[in-house]
Design a protein around this motif. Sequence first.
Motif, mmCIF file in Angstrom:
data_model
loop_
_atom_site.group_PDB
_atom_site.id
_atom_site.type_symbol
_atom_site.label_atom_id
_atom_site.label_comp_id
_atom_site.label_asym_id
_atom_site.label_seq_id
_atom_site.Cartn_x
_atom_site.Cartn_y
_atom_site.Cartn_z
ATOM 1 N N GLU A 124 0.827 -1.207 0.000
ATOM 2 C CA GLU A 124 0.000 0.000 0.000
ATOM 3 C C GLU A 124 0.864 1.261 0.000
ATOM 4 O O GLU A 124 0.518 2.255 -0.647
ATOM 5 N N HIS A 125 1.982 1.211 0.725
ATOM 6 C CA HIS A 125 2.891 2.349 0.753
ATOM 7 C C HIS A 125 3.498 2.588 -0.631
ATOM 8 O O HIS A 125 3.608 3.733 -1.096
ATOM 9 N N ALA A 126 3.882 1.494 -1.294
ATOM 10 C CA ALA A 126 4.473 1.603 -2.632
ATOM 11 C C ALA A 126 3.460 2.182 -3.611
ATOM 12 O O ALA A 126 3.802 3.026 -4.458
ATOM 13 N N LEU A 127 2.195 1.750 -3.503
ATOM 14 C CA LEU A 127 1.165 2.256 -4.401
ATOM 15 C C LEU A 127 0.887 3.734 -4.127
ATOM 16 O O LEU A 127 0.687 4.522 -5.063
ATOM 17 N N ALA A 128 0.886 4.122 -2.851
ATOM 18 C CA ALA A 128 0.654 5.525 -2.506
ATOM 19 C C ALA A 128 1.771 6.406 -3.061
ATOM 20 O O ALA A 128 1.523 7.507 -3.576
ATOM 21 N N THR A 129 3.010 5.900 -2.972
ATOM 22 C CA THR A 129 4.156 6.642 -3.515
ATOM 23 C C THR A 129 4.028 6.791 -5.029
ATOM 24 O O THR A 129 4.339 7.840 -5.604
ATOM 25 N N LEU A 130 3.564 5.723 -5.660
ATOM 26 C CA LEU A 130 3.378 5.732 -7.111
ATOM 27 C C LEU A 130 2.301 6.739 -7.519
ATOM 28 O O LEU A 130 2.460 7.478 -8.498
ATOM 29 N N ARG A 131 1.226 6.793 -6.763
ATOM 30 C CA ARG A 131 0.151 7.739 -7.064
ATOM 31 C C ARG A 131 0.620 9.182 -6.890
ATOM 32 O O ARG A 131 0.221 10.067 -7.649
ATOM 33 N N GLU A 132 1.454 9.400 -5.881
ATOM 34 C CA GLU A 132 2.000 10.739 -5.667
ATOM 35 C C GLU A 132 2.855 11.161 -6.862
ATOM 36 O O GLU A 132 2.804 12.324 -7.299
ATOM 37 N N ALA A 133 3.632 10.218 -7.377
ATOM 38 C CA ALA A 133 4.459 10.516 -8.552
ATOM 39 C C ALA A 133 3.574 10.811 -9.766
ATOM 40 O O ALA A 133 3.826 11.765 -10.519
ATOM 41 N N TYR A 134 2.535 10.022 -9.939
ATOM 42 C CA TYR A 134 1.629 10.215 -11.080
ATOM 43 C C TYR A 134 0.918 11.567 -10.998
ATOM 44 O O TYR A 134 0.679 12.218 -12.014
ATOM 45 N N ASP A 135 0.612 11.991 -9.783
ATOM 46 C CA ASP A 135 -0.067 13.273 -9.590
ATOM 47 C C ASP A 135 0.796 14.461 -10.018
ATOM 48 O O ASP A 135 0.276 15.562 -10.237
ATOM 49 N N SER B 299 11.157 5.735 -13.614
ATOM 50 C CA SER B 299 11.302 4.534 -14.443
ATOM 51 C C SER B 299 12.514 4.660 -15.364
ATOM 52 O O SER B 299 12.684 5.675 -16.040
ATOM 53 N N ARG B 300 13.322 3.620 -15.395
ATOM 54 C CA ARG B 300 14.493 3.607 -16.264
ATOM 55 C C ARG B 300 14.274 2.774 -17.517
ATOM 56 O O ARG B 300 15.137 2.708 -18.381
ATOM 57 N N SER B 301 13.128 2.114 -17.599
ATOM 58 C CA SER B 301 12.851 1.280 -18.769
ATOM 59 C C SER B 301 11.359 1.279 -19.044
ATOM 60 O O SER B 301 10.535 1.570 -18.161
ATOM 61 N N LEU B 302 11.006 0.945 -20.271
ATOM 62 C CA LEU B 302 9.604 0.875 -20.649
ATOM 63 C C LEU B 302 8.857 -0.222 -19.861
ATOM 64 O O LEU B 302 7.738 0.022 -19.392
ATOM 65 N N PRO B 303 9.438 -1.422 -19.710
ATOM 66 C CA PRO B 303 8.742 -2.452 -18.932
ATOM 67 C C PRO B 303 8.403 -1.988 -17.507
ATOM 68 O O PRO B 303 7.341 -2.323 -16.972
ATOM 69 N N ASP B 304 9.305 -1.210 -16.889
ATOM 70 C CA ASP B 304 9.041 -0.717 -15.542
ATOM 71 C C ASP B 304 7.884 0.273 -15.557
ATOM 72 O O ASP B 304 7.025 0.258 -14.666
ATOM 73 N N LEU B 305 7.848 1.127 -16.567
ATOM 74 C CA LEU B 305 6.754 2.092 -16.679
ATOM 75 C C LEU B 305 5.426 1.374 -16.914
ATOM 76 O O LEU B 305 4.393 1.766 -16.349
ATOM 77 N N VAL B 306 5.469 0.328 -17.718
ATOM 78 C CA VAL B 306 4.261 -0.463 -17.980
ATOM 79 C C VAL B 306 3.765 -1.104 -16.687
ATOM 80 O O VAL B 306 2.558 -1.110 -16.405
ATOM 81 N N ARG B 307 4.682 -1.645 -15.890
ATOM 82 C CA ARG B 307 4.313 -2.283 -14.615
ATOM 83 C C ARG B 307 3.647 -1.268 -13.688
ATOM 84 O O ARG B 307 2.644 -1.566 -13.042
ATOM 85 N N LYS B 308 4.202 -0.064 -13.653
ATOM 86 C CA LYS B 308 3.640 0.970 -12.786
ATOM 87 C C LYS B 308 2.274 1.424 -13.288
ATOM 88 O O LYS B 308 1.368 1.710 -12.500
ATOM 89 N N ALA B 309 2.126 1.485 -14.589
ATOM 90 C CA ALA B 309 0.833 1.861 -15.168
ATOM 91 C C ALA B 309 -0.224 0.812 -14.814
ATOM 92 O O ALA B 309 -1.382 1.147 -14.508
ATOM 93 N N GLU B 310 0.160 -0.446 -14.843
ATOM 94 C CA GLU B 310 -0.757 -1.521 -14.470
ATOM 95 C C GLU B 310 -1.183 -1.377 -13.015
ATOM 96 O O GLU B 310 -2.355 -1.547 -12.671
ATOM 97 N N ALA B 311 -0.223 -1.062 -12.144
ATOM 98 C CA ALA B 311 -0.524 -0.893 -10.720
ATOM 99 C C ALA B 311 -1.485 0.269 -10.498
ATOM 100 O O ALA B 311 -2.329 0.231 -9.590
ATOM 101 N N LEU B 312 -1.373 1.293 -11.333
ATOM 102 C CA LEU B 312 -2.244 2.463 -11.216
ATOM 103 C C LEU B 312 -3.589 2.266 -11.897
ATOM 104 O O LEU B 312 -4.480 3.109 -11.785
#
Length: 232
Positions: A152-163, A209-222
């Motif tokens: 949950e902490h990782a997802l919250a951090t990810l949402r903050e970055a997306y914002d 994100s340093r790679s496209l696969p990592d960005l894709v993974r984060k997009a999936e999580a969001l």
Amino acid sequence: MVSGPSSTSTTRSEEGMHPGKLPGGRSVVYVIDDDESIRFVLNGLVRSVGLHVETFESPKDFLAFPKYDAPSCLILDVRLRGESGLAFQQEAQQCGVRMPILFITAHGDIEMTVKAMKAGALDFFAKPFRDQDMLDAIAHALKRDAERRESEHALATLREAYDTLTQREREVMKLVVAGMLNKQIAYELHLSEITVKIHRGQVMKKMGSRSLPDLVRKAEALGIDQKQPSSN
């Protein structure tokens, strides 16, 4: 040293009434049982392995107590004075209590166990229980809660970055993770390819994100839709 039964209705005096993190990153075990002798036994057992414990006579007292910011689990008696532990399991979920629950009962049966487990209980113990079995179950419950909190902490951090992304950067990100090339994105958004490259670079930087696969993974999580726009 384990304190006597007269002081085991709660161990709040040990750490005070203020929620927060515990010294040494300790985890917390909450206990709800209207039998003082059981609270006493569990208080000593949990503290014997270095964990913090809070005991309560009723669900009402538990809900009113400020929870610690730490991996936690709840040991809950099925039959409480004038209340049902199984009913409180549902109430606790509605109140946002998501810690794993371990049920204990002196009147357990198969039907009760099945209902508790289907409702999300992690384990079920009949009294008297073996100390080591209970400690093993507590360790498993605390590990699971720690993993939940970390996720949950990782997802919250990810949402903050997306914002932090601009609306245009979000549009570019959506098309990037959909697998479109820069020139395709430029055509879709009516931008120059150079501008798309700049936005794409900002997206990668802000999302960490340093790679496209990592960005894709984060997009999936969001929960970002990764379908390419249909061509007209």
